[in-house]
Design a protein around this motif. Structure first.
Motif, PDB file in Angstrom:
ATOM      1  N   LEU A 139      -4.839   6.206 -18.478  1.00  0.00           N
ATOM      2  CA  LEU A 139      -4.070   6.682 -17.323  1.00  0.00           C
ATOM      3  C   LEU A 139      -3.489   5.500 -16.542  1.00  0.00           C
ATOM      4  CD1 LEU A 139      -3.176   8.818 -15.208  1.00  0.00           C
ATOM      5  CD2 LEU A 139      -5.421   8.562 -14.165  1.00  0.00           C
TER       6      LEU A 139
ATOM      7  N   PRO B 284       5.184   9.166  -7.160  1.00  0.00           N
ATOM      8  CA  PRO B 284       4.006   8.493  -6.612  1.00  0.00           C
ATOM      9  C   PRO B 284       2.992   9.470  -6.012  1.00  0.00           C
ATOM     10  CG  PRO B 284       5.979   7.320  -5.979  1.00  0.00           C
ATOM     11  CD  PRO B 284       6.432   8.558  -6.676  1.00  0.00           C
TER      12      PRO B 284
ATOM     13  N   ARG C   8       4.181  -1.495 -10.261  1.00  0.00           N
ATOM     14  CA  ARG C   8       3.883  -0.063 -10.157  1.00  0.00           C
ATOM     15  C   ARG C   8       2.399   0.173  -9.888  1.00  0.00           C
ATOM     16  NH1 ARG C   8       8.412   0.780 -13.682  1.00  0.00           N
ATOM     17  NH2 ARG C   8       7.262   0.183 -15.524  1.00  0.00           N
TER      18      ARG C   8
ATOM     19  N   TRP D 120       7.058   9.031 -13.000  1.00  0.00           N
ATOM     20  CA  TRP D 120       6.047   9.817 -12.302  1.00  0.00           C
ATOM     21  C   TRP D 120       6.230   9.671 -10.804  1.00  0.00           C
ATOM     22  CZ3 TRP D 120       0.958   8.427 -15.381  1.00  0.00           C
ATOM     23  CH2 TRP D 120       0.942   9.170 -16.573  1.00  0.00           C
TER      24      TRP D 120
ATOM     25  N   LEU E  48       1.470  13.746 -17.053  1.00  0.00           N
ATOM     26  CA  LEU E  48       0.522  13.365 -15.999  1.00  0.00           C
ATOM     27  C   LEU E  48      -0.641  14.351 -15.938  1.00  0.00           C
ATOM     28  CD1 LEU E  48      -0.301  11.567 -13.695  1.00  0.00           C
ATOM     29  CD2 LEU E  48       1.190  12.851 -12.173  1.00  0.00           C
TER      30      LEU E  48
ATOM     31  N   ILE F  69       0.387   4.599 -15.860  1.00  0.00           N
ATOM     32  CA  ILE F  69       0.977   4.416 -14.523  1.00  0.00           C
ATOM     33  C   ILE F  69       1.815   3.140 -14.505  1.00  0.00           C
ATOM     34  CG2 ILE F  69       0.441   3.927 -12.103  1.00  0.00           C
ATOM     35  CD1 ILE F  69      -2.055   5.706 -12.457  1.00  0.00           C
TER      36      ILE F  69
ATOM     37  N   HIS G 185      -2.900  13.555 -18.769  1.00  0.00           N
ATOM     38  CA  HIS G 185      -3.684  12.342 -18.480  1.00  0.00           C
ATOM     39  C   HIS G 185      -4.813  12.666 -17.505  1.00  0.00           C
ATOM     40  CE1 HIS G 185      -2.120   8.760 -20.437  1.00  0.00           C
ATOM     41  NE2 HIS G 185      -0.892   9.266 -20.329  1.00  0.00           N
ATOM     42  N   ARG G 186      -4.481  13.502 -16.521  1.00  0.00           N
ATOM     43  CA  ARG G 186      -5.512  13.880 -15.547  1.00  0.00           C
ATOM     44  C   ARG G 186      -6.661  14.602 -16.237  1.00  0.00           C
ATOM     45  NH1 ARG G 186      -6.229  18.861 -13.381  1.00  0.00           N
ATOM     46  NH2 ARG G 186      -7.548  18.961 -11.519  1.00  0.00           N
TER      47      ARG G 186
ATOM     48  N   ASP H 281       2.283  12.449  -6.894  1.00  0.00           N
ATOM     49  CA  ASP H 281       1.508  13.123  -7.931  1.00  0.00           C
ATOM     50  C   ASP H 281       0.434  12.183  -8.470  1.00  0.00           C
ATOM     51  OD1 ASP H 281       3.186  15.223  -7.550  1.00  0.00           O
ATOM     52  OD2 ASP H 281       4.446  14.810  -9.300  1.00  0.00           O
ATOM     53  N   VAL H 282       0.844  10.920  -8.694  1.00  0.00           N
ATOM     54  CA  VAL H 282      -0.125   9.939  -9.190  1.00  0.00           C
ATOM     55  C   VAL H 282      -1.248   9.762  -8.165  1.00  0.00           C
ATOM     56  CG1 VAL H 282      -0.426   7.541  -9.895  1.00  0.00           C
ATOM     57  CG2 VAL H 282       1.640   8.764 -10.532  1.00  0.00           C
ATOM     58  N   GLU H 283      -0.854   9.696  -6.905  1.00  0.00           N
ATOM     59  CA  GLU H 283      -1.860   9.546  -5.856  1.00  0.00           C
ATOM     60  C   GLU H 283      -2.866  10.688  -5.886  1.00  0.00           C
ATOM     61  OE1 GLU H 283       0.066   9.313  -2.146  1.00  0.00           O
ATOM     62  OE2 GLU H 283       0.499   7.190  -2.315  1.00  0.00           O
TER      63      GLU H 283
ATOM     64  N   LEU I 250      -5.260  10.091  -8.686  1.00  0.00           N
ATOM     65  CA  LEU I 250      -6.164   8.963  -8.403  1.00  0.00           C
ATOM     66  C   LEU I 250      -7.187   9.340  -7.341  1.00  0.00           C
ATOM     67  CD1 LEU I 250      -3.666   5.945  -8.435  1.00  0.00           C
ATOM     68  CD2 LEU I 250      -5.177   6.745 -10.249  1.00  0.00           C
TER      69      LEU I 250
END
Lengths: 365, 474
Positions: free
Chosen positions: A167, A179, A212, A177, A150, A171, A153-154, A181-183, A186
């Motif tokens: 990315l 959520p 997802r 992953w 992640l 997701i 990707h970031r 962290d993904v948030e 984003l």
């Protein structure tokens, strides 16, 4: 056992005792050494913090240290970056401090380290927009550690517009992953960059992937989020995906979406009906009352409860006293059913025999 | 076969027993060491978590309280100070005879609240439900006395969220307790329970529900228990957890999936303690049905509890603990050496049986037999001394390995305290371990005789004045 064998045994035991005592002495020494090292590390970190504090006061913070301090220095940089408000003054100073200095090299060097190094290094290189890290970061996109992948990707998404699509695809594809962290990622990228990518991925992903990606619709711009959610509601059948789309549209729904959402109030799956109530909530109009009050006798207690709350919150403050009383009566009735079903009013009677705990593994016998 | 040969064979068998149990312990220490470094470093780095996004699963914190007037306010204050997005605290007053409920009512402005509850587990009658006017996250359930298990069952009935955190009413929790314990649930959806490490708080200083200063107690008996806790959590549990063979999630610090505990039938109310039994029951439930699951352990010390500071208190605690171990051994005997029970049945449970449960018998028999054999001239006193020295050395190495793990990871204590603990690790063998062996043996006798339960042991004494929240709080 003979006396001779026992003598041999005692001799071996003597040797083992001496060896283990020696091991104990080594361990005690290691404890003290580790303690001393920790004390020295704390002092060194204090020194480093002191040096980095100069970033706030002067333009020239001095060259960052190298070697084993790389992890500490880069972590500290990340912490300072994280602590500052987006686009705050510290961020600008930190970025200036990185330009042309060896800290960038330290960050890139960490990308080849262990898991912690790779995470810290990727995060740093992304925050500092170090383009030289891109080749290594692309290799880390498939790293087995989710956090590393992640962070990589970031990094790529922050430096390369096209990588945002990768990315979004990741997701949809990955279920490991967290959520939040993904948030975070984003949120950092912003709706303008992620909206087209999320729309593209949501269109072709399978049901699990779509579910997802739809969970993050609130990070897209409203128009795109609505378009994606409406498309999912029109084309998908999977209840999980439909519920995700309904939850997604709830934050950006407009009155014209009522006709799309209302049919799902009668969906056979309870959690889809629940999500439909959440989606219709902000845009419900008086003409939707028949469909909503019909749910007051839903077989699922949560649906009844939520629809009762919705009816009260949305319509019970109207001017018409008769309507208000009627609605409150409906809501109270629905709530009463829920309460009765859960045997609220009195403590549960104690059965004569408690439920048998899981005992023997009878399935095998 | 001569008498000499029989004596030698028994001596060697006893030696092999001690060597095997200690070797198992050292093996779990090695596993723990392998896991700890990445665990701590990954957690320390934590760079991706930029924003607190409030997406963690909500948790109900259950605090069973029976006569906890001395510490309940501090416990609740520390729980309400958690850095966690969505949680509620449910205190279950289990028929306290002291001012527990009155203190809570005054501090948190409790008011009666007729509330809906899904009564999925049978409990003693609930007398009333209260909610706090000052903090909406706090509810108090007042029920008739039924023991800690019964109180937890009542709390589960009242819990609104899918996970619950079982606490003690006389412990303190660091502000990141929930966020540490939730980690395994977020990372692995198979996780059904997660335990945290417990620290000794006897001489620590607390302020506003937070741990302000970590200090080592000047009392030897407390220091010995600090070493015991290090061994138990850092070496043993952290070593068993990666094998999914953790046999106990501490009652003072365990996060459970509510549906799992309900499916297992809830906590038993006919035993003094409940933590090990529940953990083994969860293993039993999932192993017998062949479903994937995981019981995780987080090595971070997120709970601080007072340990006994007098021999009398320690005696009572250890007698009842060993009685609980005995009860668990018999209740879940089906797990013993059962291949389908995996690592629990083939490794952890046998170790628990021989290395913990029957250890007092082996130790007392071993010392008695060795001394008698030496007295009667079958073996020399020097041989006997060598075997005892070997056992001593193994125990010392275990303790120091645990201390090293703590130094590698958490650096819990200051330099001076570490030196004192090193000294304590030597003196631990001069009476303290023997005392525990006798207490465990008595616990075994209590269980074998079916002696009546006498409630939980006396509360560990205070070494510092208890913290009271500021008056304006409630």
């Amino acid at each position: 056992m003979s006396a001779h064998a026992f003598d041999v045994f005692i001799a071996v035991a003597t040797g083992a005792t001496i060896a283990i005592f020696a091991l104990a002495v080594v361990l005690a020494g290691a404890v003290l050494a580790a303690r001393m090292r920790a004390v020295r590390r704390d002092r060194r970190i204090a020194d480093l913090v002191g040096r980095w504090r100069r970033i706030f006061a002067a333009d020239d913070p001095g060259a960052p240290p190298a070697g084993e301090d790389a992890f500490v220095v880069v972590s500290l940089w990340n912490d300072l970056w994280r602590a500052d408000a987006p686009a705050g003054p510290t961020r600008a100073r930190l970025l200036r401090a990185v330009d042309g200095r060896s800290l960038a090299a330290l960050g890139i060097g960490l990308l080849d380290g262990d898991v912690g190094d790779r995470i810290v290094g990727s995060t740093f290189c992304g925050s500092a927009r170090i383009a030289e890290a891109m080749p290594v970061a692309r290799r880390l996109l498939s790293d087995p550690t989710p956090e590393v992948a992640l962070a990589a990707h970031r990094l790529c998404a922050l430096l390369d517009e096209e990588a945002v699509l990768d990315l979004a695809a990741a997701i949809a594809a990955r279920d490991d992953w967290r959520p939040r962290d993904v948030e975070s990622v984003l949120m950092e990228l912003g709706p303008a960059r992620i909206s087209p990518a999320v729309a593209a991925v949501a269109a072709y992903a399978d049901d699990a992937g779509a579910t997802r990606i739809l969970a993050f619709l609130s990070f897209c711009d409203r128009a795109t989020a609505r378009r994606i959610a409406r498309a999912a509601l029109a084309k998908r059948d999977d209840p999980e995906t439909l519920a995700a789309a309904l939850r997604g549209i709830a934050s950006c729904a407009e009155p014209s979406d009522r006709d799309v959402v209302l049919p799902f109030l009668a969906h056979p799956v309870a959690f889809v009906r629940n999500a439909a109530i959440a989606a219709i909530g902000p845009i419900a109009a008086p003409r939707d009352l028949p469909a909503l009050t019909e749910r007051a006798s839903d077989e699922d207690a949560w649906v009844r409860y939520r629809v009762a709350r919705l009816v009260v919150e949305r319509f019970a403050d109207g001017d018409d006293a008769d309507d208000r009383d009627l609605l409150l009566e409906i809501a109270n009735d629905a709530l009463g059913q829920v309460l009765a079903e859960r045997s609220v009013s009195r403590p549960a009677p104690i059965p004569e025999e408690r439920p048998a705990p899981v005992g023997a593994m009878r399935g095998e016998q | 076969m001569t008498v000499d040969a029989v004596v030698y064979a028994i001596e060697v068998s006893l030696f092999c027993y001690f060597f095997a149990t200690n070797a198992t312990y050292l093996a779990t220490t090695a596993i723990a060491l392998a896991n700890l470094r990445d665990f701590v470093r990954l957690h320390r780095a934590d760079p991706v978590r930029f924003v607190y996004s409030e997406r963690e699963p909500p948790v109900t914190v259950l605090v069973p309280a029976y006569d906890e007037e001395e510490g309940i306010l501090e416990t609740v204050a520390s729980l309400l100070a958690q850095r966690y997005s969505q949680y509620e605290v449910v205190v279950v007053n289990d028929g306290s005879t002291d001012a527990t409920l009155a203190l809570l009512t005054e501090a948190y402005a409790l008011e009666p609240f007729p509330e809906a509850q899904r009564a999925v587990l049978a409990t003693k009658p609930v007398r009333g439900v209260y909610r706090s006017r000052s903090d909406p996250r706090l509810r108090v359930i007042d029920k008739e006395n039924g023991g800690k298990g019964d109180a937890l069952n009542a709390g589960i009935n009242a819990a609104r969220y899918p996970l619950f955190f079982a606490c003690d009413g006389d412990s303190y929790y660091s502000a990141d307790a929930l966020s540490c314990l939730i980690e395994p649930f977020v990372r692995d959806p198979r996780t059904v329970a997660s335990g945290g490490a417990i620290g000794v708080s006897n001489a620590c200083r607390f302020a506003d529900g937070r741990l302000a200063e970590k200090r080592l107690s000047p009392r030897w008996i407390v220091r010995f228990q600090v070493l015991e806790y290090m061994r138990a959590f850092l070496s043993s549990r952290l070593g068993w957890a990666p094998c999914n063979a953790l046999c106990i999630v501490s009652g003072a610090c365990g996060l459970y999936r509510k549906a799992t505990v309900v499916e297992a039938g809830g906590y038993r109310t006919d035993i003094v303690w409940e933590d090990m039994e529940m953990t083994l029951r969860v293993h039993h439930l999932y192993r017998s049905t062949g479903r994937p699951y995981r019981i995780a352990f987080t090595p971070f010390v997120v709970c601080w509890t007072r340990v006994p500071s007098t021999l009398r208190e320690l005696w009572g605690q250890r007698v009842s603990w060993h009685r609980h171990v005995s009860e668990c051994m018999t209740i879940h005997r089906d797990l013993f050496l059962r291949p389908s029970a995996g690592t629990v049945g083939m490794l952890a449970f046998p170790y628990l049986a021989f290395g913990e449960w029957l250890a007092p018998l082996a130790v007392i028999f071993g010392i008695g037999f060795g001394c008698a054999a030496a007295w009667l001239g079958f073996i020399s006193w020097s041989s006997q001394a060598i075997l005892l020295a070997l056992v001593f050395a193994l125990g010392l190495a275990e303790t120091l390995a645990s201390m090293l793990l703590d130094e590698f990871s958490f650096n819990t204590y200051r330099f001076g305290d570490v030196v004192r603990l090193l000294g304590s690790s030597l003196w631990e063998f001069c009476g303290y371990r023997q005392f525990l062996t006798v207490a465990n043996f008595v616990g075994l006798i209590h269980w074998a005789r079916g002696a009546p339960l006498r409630g939980k042991p006396a509360r560990p004494g205070w070494e510092l004045a208890p913290y009271r929240p500021a008056k304006g709080r409630g």
